[in-house]
Write a protein that holds these residues in place. Structure first.
Motif: not given
Length: 182
Positions: A101, A104-106, A135-137, A139
């Motif tokens: 995470r 992936k910058k989650i 962050y790019e995304q 959760e």
């Protein structure tokens, strides 16, 4: 010590995934593996039981996971068993997932609100979080807690933004108690 073990093994698996250019594949397999261990806690007990030989544990790992998971993942589990780290398997997998995470910058957020949020409100919350973080995304897990009265609490890692009416009332109550009536 357990944290250091999880970090060492989790980072090793992460580095292997990057090196083999199989991050997405391994991340999917690790998610399934983490789910399998979470649903079957007796498997973790078996892999960490001191009276069961390493050979028997390795045989169990290979019988359960070989053919269902990549050779790298099965080999990794065998190494964990060989090094007597079976009790740490779940935290190792969690650390690997956290590394993925991060890479992936989650972001992972917990949003607690007084009432159920509509899809439009959830989209607006996610949009604001993406705007205000690197962050790019995200959760996001949404939780309803009627005791908040109104507003919401957003938790990202160790950061908390509390705009609930309950906390504002608590703060006001503390401030009023400090006032001295002479």
């Amino acid at each position: 010590m357990a944290k250091l073990i999880s970090k060492t093994y989790g980072e090793a698996l992460f580095e292997l995934a990057l090196e083999k250019n199989e991050l997405d594949t391994m991340a999917e397999q690790v998610a399934l593996l983490a789910e399998a261990f979470a649903e079957n806690p007796e498997l973790t007990k078996l892999l960490s039981h001191p009276k069961i030989s390493k050979e028997e544990k390795i045989s169990v790992v290979e019988n359960i996971f070989k053919g269902r998971f990549s050779d790298d993942i099965v080999g990794f589990l065998v190494i964990i068993v060989e090094k007597d780290r079976g009790s740490e398997i779940e935290s190792i997998l969690e650390l690997f997932q956290a590394k993925v995470r991060e890479y992936k910058k989650i972001g992972v957020a917990l949003v607690t609100s007084a009432v159920e949020l509509s899809e439009a409100q959830k989209a607006k919350v996610e949009h604001k979080l993406l705007e205000q973080t690197a962050y790019e995304q995200f959760e996001i897990t949404y939780v309803v807690d009627a005791s908040l009265i109104g507003g919401m609490i957003i938790r990202i890692g160790d950061r908390v933004v509390d705009s609930s009416i309950r906390s504002k009332l608590d703060l006001m109550t503390r401030d009023l108690r400090k006032i001295s009536l002479d």
